[in-house]
Write a protein that holds these residues in place. Sequence first.
Motif, short mmCIF file in Angstrom:
data_model
loop_
_atom_site.label_atom_id
_atom_site.label_comp_id
_atom_site.label_asym_id
_atom_site.label_seq_id
_atom_site.Cartn_x
_atom_site.Cartn_y
_atom_site.Cartn_z
N VAL A 515 1.04 -1.39 -0.19
CA VAL A 515 -0.03 0.11 -0.01
C VAL A 515 0.76 0.81 0.25
CG1 VAL A 515 -1.63 1.30 0.84
CG2 VAL A 515 -1.72 -1.68 1.77
N PRO A 516 1.51 1.73 -1.10
CA PRO A 516 2.79 3.08 -1.24
C PRO A 516 1.95 3.31 -0.48
CG PRO A 516 0.87 2.38 -3.15
CD PRO A 516 0.55 1.81 -2.45
N GLY A 517 2.99 4.25 0.45
CA GLY A 517 2.83 5.39 1.45
C GLY A 517 2.50 4.75 3.02
N ARG A 518 1.87 3.44 2.38
CA ARG A 518 1.03 2.83 3.96
C ARG A 518 1.93 1.90 4.68
NH1 ARG A 518 -1.24 6.97 1.91
NH2 ARG A 518 -2.90 7.38 2.07
N GLY A 519 2.22 0.41 4.16
CA GLY A 519 2.43 -0.23 4.22
C GLY A 519 2.36 -1.66 3.89
N LEU A 520 2.52 -2.57 4.21
CA LEU A 520 1.77 -3.73 3.22
C LEU A 520 0.57 -4.80 4.02
CD1 LEU A 520 5.52 -5.00 3.48
CD2 LEU A 520 4.23 -5.27 1.54
N GLU A 521 -0.19 -5.42 3.45
CA GLU A 521 -0.91 -6.23 3.78
C GLU A 521 -1.34 -7.34 3.58
OE1 GLU A 521 -4.97 -3.76 3.69
OE2 GLU A 521 -4.38 -4.44 1.60
N GLY A 526 -4.72 -18.04 6.56
CA GLY A 526 -6.29 -17.44 7.00
C GLY A 526 -6.54 -16.57 7.26
N GLN A 527 -5.59 -15.61 7.87
CA GLN A 527 -6.16 -14.49 9.15
C GLN A 527 -5.45 -13.38 7.90
OE1 GLN A 527 -4.01 -14.66 12.66
NE2 GLN A 527 -5.61 -13.19 13.66
N SER A 528 -6.52 -12.19 8.31
CA SER A 528 -5.36 -10.88 7.16
C SER A 528 -4.77 -10.09 8.50
CB SER A 528 -6.69 -10.10 7.11
OG SER A 528 -6.28 -8.98 6.43
N ILE A 529 -3.57 -9.85 8.08
CA ILE A 529 -1.81 -8.90 8.93
C ILE A 529 -2.13 -7.64 7.85
CG2 ILE A 529 -2.00 -11.81 10.02
CD1 ILE A 529 0.77 -11.57 7.91
N TRP A 530 -1.54 -7.05 8.91
CA TRP A 530 -0.45 -6.03 8.15
C TRP A 530 0.33 -5.29 8.90
CZ3 TRP A 530 -0.71 -1.21 10.56
CH2 TRP A 530 -1.83 -1.33 11.82
N LEU A 531 0.99 -4.47 8.28
CA LEU A 531 2.20 -4.05 8.63
C LEU A 531 2.56 -2.54 7.86
CD1 LEU A 531 4.86 -4.52 11.30
CD2 LEU A 531 5.67 -5.65 8.06
N GLY A 532 2.85 -1.41 8.88
CA GLY A 532 2.74 -0.39 8.51
C GLY A 532 3.14 0.94 9.13
N SER A 533 2.44 2.11 9.29
CA SER A 533 2.71 3.53 9.52
C SER A 533 1.01 3.66 10.72
CB SER A 533 2.98 5.40 8.72
OG SER A 533 1.13 4.51 7.91
N ASP A 534 1.44 4.89 11.73
CA ASP A 534 0.16 4.97 12.37
C ASP A 534 -0.73 5.49 11.81
OD1 ASP A 534 2.23 4.68 14.70
OD2 ASP A 534 2.79 7.02 14.41
N ARG A 535 -0.20 6.18 9.90
CA ARG A 535 -1.20 6.16 9.33
C ARG A 535 -2.32 5.20 8.66
NH1 ARG A 535 -0.12 10.31 4.46
NH2 ARG A 535 1.29 8.76 4.00
N PHE A 536 -1.59 4.13 8.94
CA PHE A 536 -2.31 3.29 7.93
C PHE A 536 -3.09 2.23 9.49
CE2 PHE A 536 -1.04 -1.20 5.88
CZ PHE A 536 -2.09 -0.59 5.27
N ALA A 537 -2.16 2.57 10.65
CA ALA A 537 -3.54 2.21 11.55
C ALA A 537 -4.06 2.69 12.04
CB ALA A 537 -2.23 2.51 13.08
N GLU A 538 -4.50 3.96 11.69
CA GLU A 538 -5.01 5.43 11.80
C GLU A 538 -6.25 4.72 10.89
OE1 GLU A 538 -6.76 7.36 13.94
OE2 GLU A 538 -4.41 7.81 14.85
N GLU A 539 -6.20 4.21 9.27
CA GLU A 539 -6.73 3.78 8.52
C GLU A 539 -7.70 2.78 8.43
OE1 GLU A 539 -4.75 4.02 4.61
OE2 GLU A 539 -4.93 6.19 4.53
N LYS A 540 -6.54 1.64 9.44
CA LYS A 540 -7.82 0.17 10.40
C LYS A 540 -8.26 0.80 11.12
CE LYS A 540 -5.17 -2.46 7.08
NZ LYS A 540 -5.75 -3.27 5.79
N GLY A 541 -8.47 1.80 12.09
CA GLY A 541 -9.70 1.96 12.66
C GLY A 541 -8.73 1.41 14.30
N LEU A 542 -7.54 1.79 14.48
CA LEU A 542 -6.18 1.22 15.30
C LEU A 542 -5.49 1.63 15.30
CD1 LEU A 542 -5.56 -2.94 13.75
CD2 LEU A 542 -7.73 -2.35 15.58
N GLY A 543 -5.52 2.84 15.42
CA GLY A 543 -5.18 4.33 16.12
C GLY A 543 -4.72 4.19 17.36
#
Length: 560
Positions: A515-521, A526-543
Amino acid sequence: MPHDGAKNAHDHPPSDDDACGSCGSGNVAQLAQADAIEGRSFHVSGLDCAEEVSILNRVVGPEVGGREYLAFDVINARMTVLDGGTNPSSDKIIDIVATTGMTAKPWDAEDASADQAAHLKKQKLFTMLSGSFWAAGFAFHLIETGIAGAIGIFSGHGESAMPMVEVALFATAILFGVWLVAPKAWSSARRFSPDMNLLMVVAVAGAIGLGEFFEAATVAFFFSLSLYLESWSVGRARNAVSALLDLAPPTARVLYDDGSEADVPAAAVAVGARFIVRGGDRIPLDGEVVDGAGAVDQAPITGESALVPKETGDDVYAGTINGEGTLTVRATKAASDTVLSKIIRMVGDAHSRRAEVEQWVAKFARIYTPVVMVLAILIALVPPLVVGGDWGFWFYNALVLLVIACPCALVISTPVSIVASLAASARNGVLIKGGAYVEAPGRTTALAMDKTGTITMGEPEVAAIYPLGGITERDLMARAIALEARSSHPLAHAILARAEQDGMQITAADETRTVPGRGLEGELDGQSIWLGSDRFAEEKGLGGDIPTDLRDRIEGAGST
């Protein structure tokens, strides 16, 4: 990371104000706005050091309205007549330069490079010939007189005459040694403006007049050698600057409106044209990304040690390297107007910005040289006329003074040292605007610098792991490793290096996506995982899942 709220502080930042490097975007803007020297430029054959600059200032300066209307680039043997003076014709300027024993012609970069190589080759040839005949003369004397006689040559031949073969060898060495210097010395004599060239030629001529051909040949050879070494050192500096040209590729992969592609010389690419930059390729022109995403190594231009992510709308610079992904770029500047081209011109013009010590040495030499000439005349005339001294003895001592007191080493040492420092810096990626700035650090009282890649290695590493939401450190690392297994991002290298250090197995996640400028997912077991910046966390609702005190502690330690 998993939607249970755990998050690794791993950020793939966009190239905005957060980007860091030894030079920031502001420095690049300053370079882009740098004013070019305006006027007519000439290539001057024989322009090798500050001595020639001084001569040209004295001779050409009054004809163009004053020496303030002249600029010199000793590295490239270029003289520029700046706009605003009396504006004589180019032919007149060329004729005026010819009176100094040097030659000039309108500037052409390709011809100038060939002329400089030819001039250095000619200096080398004449110096080698002078040295060869000097060595042959000395060898002949050694064979004729043995070791004792060879040592005795330094105090002359005494009452015995020098053999004609020996005279011929030393005379030939003298001829080749002064061949390139004599025109400048003659010009200096005609202007009644003594310089080091005139001092050396007078010393050589005086030694010949006394029958000391060995001494005359020695002075001629070593003076020729010193001038060749000076030109050689300036040539090395010129080559270091020329090497900067290799940073940008000569061609660009142009994308046409019909979808076809073709390799086109970078200099022929029009502003507004689109070109393709594949992963690992150098970028040929300044431009703006219009499609694709990647990470660019901008170290050659900005000094940033880490790759800088690029996406649509971001600027890229000629000479930088696309590390990953394919970019479509719209050219915003012609090849001759890129930031890299301005840097090359800036370094090429740097020698015209002379350091204070260079200016002082040049002024000192202008006073010192005539004084030495007057003292030599007084030593040759006063003792014989006033106290009846031996003419030959005092004339010889006057010549010794001319050789010993020649300011050649003094005048050459400073500019060559400055040029050497500029060249060495350029080879190591440090660009200095001129000799005046080489001296500046000596007066520095405070130094501000970027941390990453300057006072650190510029190689990220995992400093600490903070699992949240009941997950273990090992499980958190396993998921980060899975996402970064096939990534070439510098932070991915750090995570994978930690995995090897801890002996963890590397298993790639499925369906990974950048995800450009954010991180990876992606997905793991079988489980969805992601890795990235604070902005990415905010977009995921986990900020808000990261405790404020932990966030402050991480940022306070200077970690990402």
